[in-house]
Design a protein around this motif. Structure first.
Motif, PDB file in Angstrom:
ATOM      1  N   LEU A 158      -7.843  12.137  42.259  1.00  0.00           N
ATOM      2  CA  LEU A 158      -8.349  13.824  42.371  1.00  0.00           C
ATOM      3  C   LEU A 158      -6.376  14.096  41.539  1.00  0.00           C
ATOM      4  O   LEU A 158      -6.089  14.668  41.498  1.00  0.00           O
ATOM      5  CB  LEU A 158      -8.914  14.388  43.487  1.00  0.00           C
ATOM      6  CG  LEU A 158      -8.439  16.208  42.733  1.00  0.00           C
ATOM      7  CD1 LEU A 158      -9.482  15.979  41.706  1.00  0.00           C
ATOM      8  CD2 LEU A 158      -9.206  16.919  43.443  1.00  0.00           C
ATOM      9  N   ALA A 159      -5.405  13.566  43.144  1.00  0.00           N
ATOM     10  CA  ALA A 159      -4.218  13.956  43.288  1.00  0.00           C
ATOM     11  C   ALA A 159      -3.438  12.967  41.874  1.00  0.00           C
ATOM     12  O   ALA A 159      -2.410  13.479  40.692  1.00  0.00           O
ATOM     13  CB  ALA A 159      -3.339  13.100  44.874  1.00  0.00           C
ATOM     14  N   ARG A 160      -4.324  11.748  40.981  1.00  0.00           N
ATOM     15  CA  ARG A 160      -3.743  11.005  39.924  1.00  0.00           C
ATOM     16  C   ARG A 160      -3.964  12.164  38.225  1.00  0.00           C
ATOM     17  O   ARG A 160      -3.330  12.300  38.172  1.00  0.00           O
ATOM     18  CB  ARG A 160      -4.538   9.466  39.843  1.00  0.00           C
ATOM     19  CG  ARG A 160      -3.543   8.593  40.492  1.00  0.00           C
ATOM     20  CD  ARG A 160      -4.254   7.575  40.007  1.00  0.00           C
ATOM     21  NE  ARG A 160      -5.598   7.433  40.068  1.00  0.00           N
ATOM     22  CZ  ARG A 160      -6.448   6.872  41.347  1.00  0.00           C
ATOM     23  NH1 ARG A 160      -5.327   6.253  42.790  1.00  0.00           N
ATOM     24  NH2 ARG A 160      -7.771   6.683  41.046  1.00  0.00           N
ATOM     25  N   GLN A 161      -5.308  12.820  38.488  1.00  0.00           N
ATOM     26  CA  GLN A 161      -5.710  13.614  38.016  1.00  0.00           C
ATOM     27  C   GLN A 161      -4.686  14.723  37.863  1.00  0.00           C
ATOM     28  O   GLN A 161      -4.695  15.323  36.518  1.00  0.00           O
ATOM     29  CB  GLN A 161      -7.684  13.893  37.796  1.00  0.00           C
ATOM     30  CG  GLN A 161      -7.949  12.987  37.761  1.00  0.00           C
ATOM     31  CD  GLN A 161      -8.193  11.817  37.171  1.00  0.00           C
ATOM     32  OE1 GLN A 161      -7.760  11.758  35.724  1.00  0.00           O
ATOM     33  NE2 GLN A 161      -8.352  10.503  37.534  1.00  0.00           N
ATOM     34  N   LEU A 162      -4.294  15.905  38.951  1.00  0.00           N
ATOM     35  CA  LEU A 162      -3.978  16.663  39.361  1.00  0.00           C
ATOM     36  C   LEU A 162      -2.674  16.180  38.197  1.00  0.00           C
ATOM     37  O   LEU A 162      -1.833  16.976  38.223  1.00  0.00           O
ATOM     38  CB  LEU A 162      -3.574  17.182  40.225  1.00  0.00           C
ATOM     39  CG  LEU A 162      -4.927  17.922  41.164  1.00  0.00           C
ATOM     40  CD1 LEU A 162      -5.344  18.262  42.031  1.00  0.00           C
ATOM     41  CD2 LEU A 162      -5.565  18.715  39.932  1.00  0.00           C
ATOM     42  N   ALA A 163      -1.886  15.057  38.995  1.00  0.00           N
ATOM     43  CA  ALA A 163      -0.256  14.158  37.999  1.00  0.00           C
ATOM     44  C   ALA A 163      -0.273  14.704  36.791  1.00  0.00           C
ATOM     45  O   ALA A 163       0.673  14.797  36.555  1.00  0.00           O
ATOM     46  CB  ALA A 163      -0.254  13.433  38.731  1.00  0.00           C
ATOM     47  N   GLU A 164      -1.193  14.842  35.630  1.00  0.00           N
ATOM     48  CA  GLU A 164      -0.957  15.110  34.230  1.00  0.00           C
ATOM     49  C   GLU A 164      -1.187  15.592  34.052  1.00  0.00           C
ATOM     50  O   GLU A 164      -0.785  16.202  33.091  1.00  0.00           O
ATOM     51  CB  GLU A 164      -2.569  13.984  34.155  1.00  0.00           C
ATOM     52  CG  GLU A 164      -2.351  12.934  34.736  1.00  0.00           C
ATOM     53  CD  GLU A 164      -3.358  11.944  33.522  1.00  0.00           C
ATOM     54  OE1 GLU A 164      -4.918  11.744  33.337  1.00  0.00           O
ATOM     55  OE2 GLU A 164      -3.711  10.183  34.307  1.00  0.00           O
ATOM     56  N   LEU A 165      -0.748  17.125  34.804  1.00  0.00           N
ATOM     57  CA  LEU A 165      -1.550  18.772  34.185  1.00  0.00           C
ATOM     58  C   LEU A 165      -0.085  18.668  34.593  1.00  0.00           C
ATOM     59  O   LEU A 165       1.157  18.842  35.284  1.00  0.00           O
ATOM     60  CB  LEU A 165      -2.255  19.126  35.532  1.00  0.00           C
ATOM     61  CG  LEU A 165      -3.279  19.168  35.611  1.00  0.00           C
ATOM     62  CD1 LEU A 165      -4.399  19.896  36.247  1.00  0.00           C
ATOM     63  CD2 LEU A 165      -3.907  19.170  33.980  1.00  0.00           C
ATOM     64  N   ARG A 189      -1.098  23.059  37.825  1.00  0.00           N
ATOM     65  CA  ARG A 189      -1.235  22.886  39.187  1.00  0.00           C
ATOM     66  C   ARG A 189      -0.859  24.402  39.694  1.00  0.00           C
ATOM     67  O   ARG A 189      -1.285  24.832  40.635  1.00  0.00           O
ATOM     68  CB  ARG A 189      -0.277  21.406  39.322  1.00  0.00           C
ATOM     69  CG  ARG A 189      -0.352  19.758  39.462  1.00  0.00           C
ATOM     70  CD  ARG A 189       0.084  19.599  39.849  1.00  0.00           C
ATOM     71  NE  ARG A 189       1.245  19.501  39.383  1.00  0.00           N
ATOM     72  CZ  ARG A 189       2.097  19.056  38.316  1.00  0.00           C
ATOM     73  NH1 ARG A 189       2.024  18.248  37.711  1.00  0.00           N
ATOM     74  NH2 ARG A 189       3.016  19.506  38.558  1.00  0.00           N
ATOM     75  N   ASP A 190      -0.221  24.876  39.045  1.00  0.00           N
ATOM     76  CA  ASP A 190       0.249  26.582  40.647  1.00  0.00           C
ATOM     77  C   ASP A 190      -1.234  27.039  39.790  1.00  0.00           C
ATOM     78  O   ASP A 190      -1.569  28.193  40.277  1.00  0.00           O
ATOM     79  CB  ASP A 190       1.327  27.180  39.220  1.00  0.00           C
ATOM     80  CG  ASP A 190       2.788  26.641  39.573  1.00  0.00           C
ATOM     81  OD1 ASP A 190       2.648  25.895  40.549  1.00  0.00           O
ATOM     82  OD2 ASP A 190       3.690  27.142  38.873  1.00  0.00           O
ATOM     83  N   THR A 191      -1.825  26.710  38.726  1.00  0.00           N
ATOM     84  CA  THR A 191      -3.060  27.974  38.638  1.00  0.00           C
ATOM     85  C   THR A 191      -3.786  28.099  39.045  1.00  0.00           C
ATOM     86  O   THR A 191      -4.980  28.191  40.072  1.00  0.00           O
ATOM     87  CB  THR A 191      -3.502  27.929  36.925  1.00  0.00           C
ATOM     88  OG1 THR A 191      -2.385  27.985  35.873  1.00  0.00           O
ATOM     89  CG2 THR A 191      -4.859  28.317  36.547  1.00  0.00           C
ATOM     90  N   LEU A 192      -3.942  26.586  39.015  1.00  0.00           N
ATOM     91  CA  LEU A 192      -5.233  25.418  39.912  1.00  0.00           C
ATOM     92  C   LEU A 192      -4.810  26.221  41.304  1.00  0.00           C
ATOM     93  O   LEU A 192      -6.543  26.293  42.316  1.00  0.00           O
ATOM     94  CB  LEU A 192      -5.386  23.972  40.120  1.00  0.00           C
ATOM     95  CG  LEU A 192      -6.349  23.650  38.621  1.00  0.00           C
ATOM     96  CD1 LEU A 192      -5.916  21.790  38.394  1.00  0.00           C
ATOM     97  CD2 LEU A 192      -7.689  24.492  38.076  1.00  0.00           C
TER      98      LEU A 192
END
Length: 147
Positions: A119-126, A131-134
């Motif tokens: 999940l961290a890898r997926q979030l790092a691509e945003l 990421r703030d919105t999530l």
């Protein structure tokens, strides 16, 4: 104050969209696990024991929403691997309590680490804004879950 038809429809549509997204994400996160020979059912049972601390076989079957004979097989496989142990029930000698062993807790930790890393890898691509919105959405989802 009663909501308008448009507000209800909008909330209902958001509910559908959000539920579908959460379901897909949950499914994908569950698939991110270390390579090994534990089945999803075995990992799920081990996770339930880790989160609950200890359960009777019947309680574990109820939590996992499987029939007791199915849970008996899962428990047997986890016991054979040394991932869970039985102890006598403190008040009912006919029952046993199941709990994760130290090795079971270590396997669970590896499982959690793999899911978090995926999940961290997926979030790092945003983008930072995404990421703030999530992060804000996660706080809101926690609030909805408590309701």
């Amino acid at each position: 104050m009663e909501r308008s038809v448009a507000e209800r429809t909008s909330a209902e549509q958001l509910a559908i969209t959000l539920r579908e997204a959460i379901t897909r994400l949950g499914r994908r996160v569950r698939q991110a696990r270390p390579i090994g020979d534990l089945t999803f059912s075995q990992l799920s049972a081990l996770t339930s024991l880790q989160l609950a601390g200890a359960l009777t076989p019947r309680e574990l079957a109820d939590v996992e929403r499987v029939q007791p004979p199915t849970m008996t097989k899962i428990i047997g496989k986890l016991e054979d691997r040394g991932l869970i142990a039985r102890t006598p029930h403190p008040s009912d000698r006919r029952q046993v309590i199941l709990a994760a062993t130290e090795e079971g807790r270590a396997v669970y930790a590896q499982f959690e680490k793999a899911r978090n890393e995926w999940l961290a890898r997926q979030l790092a691509e945003l983008t930072p804004e995404e990421r703030d919105t999530l992060e804000r959405a996660a706080a809101i989802l926690h609030q909805v879950a408590r309701a």
